[in-house]
Design a protein around this motif. Structure first.
Motif, PDB file in Angstrom:
ATOM      1  N   PHE A   1      -1.301 -18.586   7.319  1.00  0.00           N
ATOM      2  CA  PHE A   1      -1.803 -17.462   6.527  1.00  0.00           C
ATOM      3  C   PHE A   1      -2.286 -18.039   5.206  1.00  0.00           C
ATOM      4  N   GLN A   2      -3.576 -17.971   4.967  1.00  0.00           N
ATOM      5  CA  GLN A   2      -4.098 -18.605   3.766  1.00  0.00           C
ATOM      6  C   GLN A   2      -5.416 -17.994   3.302  1.00  0.00           C
TER       7      GLN A   2
ATOM      8  N   THR B   1     -10.064 -15.175   4.040  1.00  0.00           N
ATOM      9  CA  THR B   1      -8.642 -15.054   4.321  1.00  0.00           C
ATOM     10  C   THR B   1      -8.443 -15.289   5.816  1.00  0.00           C
ATOM     11  N   GLN B   2      -7.542 -16.219   6.149  1.00  0.00           N
ATOM     12  CA  GLN B   2      -7.382 -16.610   7.540  1.00  0.00           C
ATOM     13  C   GLN B   2      -5.939 -16.438   7.992  1.00  0.00           C
ATOM     14  N   ILE B   3      -5.792 -15.962   9.214  1.00  0.00           N
ATOM     15  CA  ILE B   3      -4.480 -15.821   9.839  1.00  0.00           C
ATOM     16  C   ILE B   3      -4.557 -16.446  11.225  1.00  0.00           C
ATOM     17  N   GLN B   4      -3.567 -17.253  11.575  1.00  0.00           N
ATOM     18  CA  GLN B   4      -3.443 -17.760  12.938  1.00  0.00           C
ATOM     19  C   GLN B   4      -1.985 -17.745  13.352  1.00  0.00           C
ATOM     20  N   VAL B   5      -1.731 -17.203  14.528  1.00  0.00           N
ATOM     21  CA  VAL B   5      -0.409 -17.258  15.144  1.00  0.00           C
ATOM     22  C   VAL B   5      -0.608 -17.799  16.550  1.00  0.00           C
TER      23      VAL B   5
ATOM     24  N   TYR C   1      -3.706 -15.955  18.293  1.00  0.00           N
ATOM     25  CA  TYR C   1      -4.398 -14.910  17.546  1.00  0.00           C
ATOM     26  C   TYR C   1      -4.975 -15.522  16.278  1.00  0.00           C
ATOM     27  N   GLN C   2      -6.275 -15.364  16.081  1.00  0.00           N
ATOM     28  CA  GLN C   2      -6.932 -15.883  14.889  1.00  0.00           C
ATOM     29  C   GLN C   2      -7.801 -14.791  14.280  1.00  0.00           C
ATOM     30  N   ARG C   3      -7.642 -14.609  12.982  1.00  0.00           N
ATOM     31  CA  ARG C   3      -8.408 -13.611  12.254  1.00  0.00           C
ATOM     32  C   ARG C   3      -8.973 -14.235  10.979  1.00  0.00           C
TER      33      ARG C   3
ATOM     34  N   ALA D   1     -11.817 -11.264  14.631  1.00  0.00           N
ATOM     35  CA  ALA D   1     -10.415 -11.318  15.066  1.00  0.00           C
ATOM     36  C   ALA D   1     -10.415 -11.550  16.567  1.00  0.00           C
ATOM     37  N   ASN D   2      -9.732 -12.600  16.997  1.00  0.00           N
ATOM     38  CA  ASN D   2      -9.780 -12.993  18.403  1.00  0.00           C
ATOM     39  C   ASN D   2      -8.380 -13.292  18.917  1.00  0.00           C
ATOM     40  N   THR D   3      -8.088 -12.734  20.082  1.00  0.00           N
ATOM     41  CA  THR D   3      -6.809 -12.972  20.737  1.00  0.00           C
ATOM     42  C   THR D   3      -7.054 -13.710  22.041  1.00  0.00           C
ATOM     43  N   GLY D   4      -6.334 -14.814  22.223  1.00  0.00           N
ATOM     44  CA  GLY D   4      -6.472 -15.603  23.440  1.00  0.00           C
ATOM     45  C   GLY D   4      -5.177 -15.624  24.228  1.00  0.00           C
ATOM     46  N   LEU D   5      -5.296 -15.502  25.536  1.00  0.00           N
ATOM     47  CA  LEU D   5      -4.158 -15.607  26.447  1.00  0.00           C
ATOM     48  C   LEU D   5      -4.440 -16.722  27.444  1.00  0.00           C
ATOM     49  N   GLY D   6      -3.432 -17.519  27.737  1.00  0.00           N
ATOM     50  CA  GLY D   6      -3.698 -18.626  28.638  1.00  0.00           C
ATOM     51  C   GLY D   6      -2.448 -19.254  29.198  1.00  0.00           C
ATOM     52  N   LEU D   7      -2.647 -20.430  29.744  1.00  0.00           N
ATOM     53  CA  LEU D   7      -1.585 -21.167  30.424  1.00  0.00           C
ATOM     54  C   LEU D   7      -1.671 -22.629  30.027  1.00  0.00           C
TER      55      LEU D   7
END
Length: 379
Positions: free
Chosen positions: A119-120, A144-148, A168-170, A194-200
């Motif tokens: 978060f920055q 402003t950036q957020i990544q989880v 999750y990146q925003r 804002a992008n949410t990724g799901l994967g393996l």
């Protein structure tokens, strides 16, 4: 290239030791003695907190506080060493950030949790897209950036893990600041996303100490999909291949090598393209100095842990070299576009009982130098 310097304030530590003198009951002197002499039992968790100072033209002075927490599950040293890194900062330009990384192993390594939190509000230099982007940045990007990002991996065979991952990146409040007389074509995502990724992911990992691997293998293959079905602004697929090998040479030296590939299919925003440069691979290049849909990079490092010195068993060193490039697709992958970097550094054995070093590296490229002081090896 604007070189960003980070100074670990061990000078203050050493000065405090001298000033403490006979004041053995002073809290600072007791903390420093515990740190430098590693008085904690090897099986017990350890926590380190220290200040940092940085400067760059984009941020002015930057004041930070870093932390490191390491432990063995159930205080059993036959388990793998888990670590949590934290860093928070603010600058004289009213920029700030909070960053956490972790590599956590459960008892008997049945579970492996690998992730990061960002978060920055922090500027980045945008040089354009592609391997031929200009050395002088085209714009200063404020946002402003957020990544989880989290990977939850279960051991399915000895040292082999598999499990789901989420990313999750925003990026918001984006402002491209270019010279007044220069037109800059703003890339996809320049207004924010804002992008949410799901994967393996599948990982082979037989390392015992992720901060200083002396013998082992790490290999990761991960696929993650960003889609409007789960509220992503952009639709694309990202594939990561990260392979590392470590071999002991003699009693205390280590030869380490890494090959990394990152590939995107679809329309990725500029902040989620493959970024070449940074503190881990292609040291000496600014993070994101080169960016594109795909990246290939490799590095090799020889570590003396410690140096064969008679006066200290806690001083080490390393030499390293790397090469890599970015490209839009494989038809544009050209050996002529390979970038090279190399350098060396010193090591100090911070926690002897857990075999953890702090590193001070200087790296050289044809565009300038980079200087890094961090705890743990680059890879």
């Amino acid at each position: 290239m604007k070189t960003r310097f980070i100074f670990l304030l061990f000078a203050f530590v050493l000065f405090s030791l001298q000033e403490a003198g006979a004041q053995h009951h002073n809290f600072v002197s007791r903390y420093i003695n515990k740190l430098l002499n590693d008085t904690t039992d090897a099986s017990k968790p350890q926590f380190l907190l220290y200040p940092t100072l940085a400067y760059s033209p984009e941020t002015n002075l930057e004041f930070g506080l870093s932390s490191l927490y390491v432990y063995y599950a159930k205080n059993d040293t036959t388990n793998r060493l888990s670590e949590i890194n934290g860093f928070t900062f603010f600058t004289l330009e009213n920029q700030y950030g909070l960053l956490f990384d972790h590599s956590l192993y459960s008892d008997k390594s049945r579970w492996f949790f690998l992730g990061k939190l960002r978060f920055q509000s922090f500027p980045m230099l945008y040089h354009g897209i592609g391997p031929d982007s200009p050395a002088e940045h085209l714009a200063l990007v404020e946002a402003t950036q957020i990544q989880v990002k989290e990977r939850v991996l279960r051991q399915i065979r000895p040292n082999l893990y598999m499990g789901p991952q989420i990313d999750y990146q925003r990026m918001a409040s984006v402002d491209f600041i270019a010279p007044t007389d220069t037109y800059v074509a703003e890339p996809a995502g320049s207004k924010g996303s804002a992008n949410t990724g799901l994967g393996l992911g599948i990982i082979y990992d037989n390392r015992h100490n992720v901060l200083n691997v002396r013998d082992g293998l790490f290999s990761e293959l991960a696929l993650i999909r960003y889609d409007r079905l789960w509220n992503s602004d952009f639709k694309f697929t990202s594939i990561l291949s990260d392979n590392r090998i470590y071999r002991p040479i003699g009693r205390s030296n280590v030869l380490a090598a890494q090959l990394i590939g990152q590939f995107s299919v679809g329309n990725a925003p500029f902040n989620q393209l493959a970024l070449l440069g940074g503190e881990s691979i292609m040291r000496g290049y600014y993070t994101g100095r080169f960016r594109d849909k795909n990246q290939l990079a490799a590095q090799v490092e020889y570590r003396f842990l410690p140096l064969p010195l008679s006066f200290s068993s806690r001083i080490g060193a390393s030499v390293f070299a790397s090469t890599g490039t970015v490209f839009s697709d494989f038809s544009h992958l050209n050996v002529k576009n390979l970038k090279v970097a190399g350098g060396g550094g010193l090591r100090y054995l911070l926690f002897p009982k857990k075999d953890i070093y702090t590193r001070a590296d200087i790296a050289f490229t044809n565009e300038g130098t980079g200087f890094y002081i961090l705890i743990g090896e680059a890879f």
